[in-house]
Design a protein around this motif. Sequence first.
Motif: not given
Length: 645
Positions: A44-50, A302-303
């Motif tokens: 969960d916290i690892g996908t927050s940068p999206l 981000f992308f």
Amino acid sequence: MGARPVDETEPDEGSGDDAPAHGHATTVGTGALALGALGVVYGDIGTSPLYALRETFNGHNHEMLVDRTNVYGVCSLAFWSLVVIISIKYLAFVMRADNKGEGGILALTALIIRRRGSQVARAGLLVSLGVFGTSLLYGDGVITPAISVLSAVEGLEEVSASLADWVIPIALVILIVLFLAQSRGTGAMGRVFGPIMVVWFVTLAVLGLGKIVGAPEIVQSVNPVHLVRYFTHESLKAFLSLGSIFLVVTGGEALYADMGHFGRRPITIGWYGMVLPALLLNYWGQGAFLLQNPEVVDKRFFFLMAPEALKLPLVVLATMATVIASQALISGVFSLTAQAVQLDYLPRIAIRHTSHKHSGQIYVPMVNWVLMVACLGLVVGFRSSENLAAAYGIAVTMTMAITTLIFFRVLTDRWNWSQARAFGVCVPLFVIELGFLGANLVKIPKGGWFALAVGVIMMVQMQTWRRGRQLVADRIHRGERPIAEVLDQTADAARVPGMAVFMFKDLGKAPPALVNNLRHNKVLHRTTLIVAVETDDAPRVDPEERAEVTRVEPGVYQVLLTFGFMEDPDVPAALSALHVRGIEFDPDDVTYFIGHESIIAGKAPGMHPALEHLFVLLNRGADSASRFFNLPAERVFEVGSQVEI
């Protein structure tokens, strides 16, 4: 053989320091556990940068100008939020408050519950808050899969504008497949989760580092002076942006909740060894990229940080990472439900174990389908991760604040800290979390109401069930008679071969099924066990200390079986493990007698009429006691009674 007594001792500071509750550390290396934690704990916290920084600059009420002050301020907020909330609050303090190796707000709440009435009364408010915090996590469990998967699939729009119409259908298909796969268990998928998340975090770090090289001064944002400049530059917008920047730490509660699966040390190693550096590099890289390309602020930048040829692979990798993040939340909700059922805050429901080796791997069909329908509804209703972000965060913020309040009580009551010392730790954390909560309150009209509604609905259900069960127990107790008195009056009853097991929680009293059997049939089995099952505040109980047996008279015994709130109450297995003279347990020669109460709403005092009807409805939907206690259906005899509340 005696039952394990309720733990009234004060745990040492730092208990649960190393190994998880199940002893994995003795068979699996710490490195392997750390790898596993990457795949489950940090999804969960690892996908927050999206979406976190994008929402901070493009919030519905606080569109931020891309300038040096704001970018440095936001990056500084991201840095200090991760350090204070995750590194200091959870890793340094809260995760030391484990409940026999298990974590999570419900396990933390169990630490402050005492069996003695006065202590329960003193802890009553915090227990209610703990239940509410638990309820809020259900809202988080609904929103996280929806926003995570949708934010990743939306990257297709940056690959080609022609793919925009496919975003919603693809996200729906991914979510449907994800929920359909739950019944197979997480074991097989879990083996590949860790390596995929390693690739994901390395990708985050490389993307960020590539942009930091062009503007290395962005690292200066660690200086808290940039926070001061940020909040004095555009104070109102800066405060409102806290509601979005908080998204960088959503998933922090999962570190604590999943501690029992991995242990504190592997989780800490994963955090400092890979997750924190990768997140910081990526957030700094996004800040540097924005300063150099301010015109992309309203896009999914981000992308855009990736080379054109790698955008599609990045979307695929991001989608895989968000599926893993969603899986972690879904599994967490399953575990939360099992704990709530064991602690008698929710009715018994069907819970299937999907692994013979790991008791924590479970599947809860009813919860799974409700989550799936809710997630699909959110995707169709909100239609974009930007809109979903308005609903996301408030439930997690409240849960974190409640965790701090309960942790204060653990510090003073369990660790014997002075109030001044406990205040020194908890007050700064609570003030920070109140700031995040205040900024999130503006999200309520724009979608935050959904998470709160889910929390309130679950809270009402849990409290209603708890209160209703107490009222039913009180009504039943009124007609009970001491077991010794009943046996004395029927001393001439004939003894018949075999063993009878009467499931009845009030030891010392005669089960109604036993009374009826003696009254109408004038018989008593050669071996009669009156078995009570109780759930301990600890997650697991030593099998050697599970049972306490008391001889009432020749051939009649009372048995108290104690299970932890994370255990499956297997009564036949526990009885077969008894080594008591006079009790020879033969599973093929046992009849189980259980009571089945038909609850009706009446005029008896104790509960609001509307809640009475809700309790009756919940009771009708509850799974049978025989399945809950793992009793063989062909050997169960139910005795019905009607109870008015």
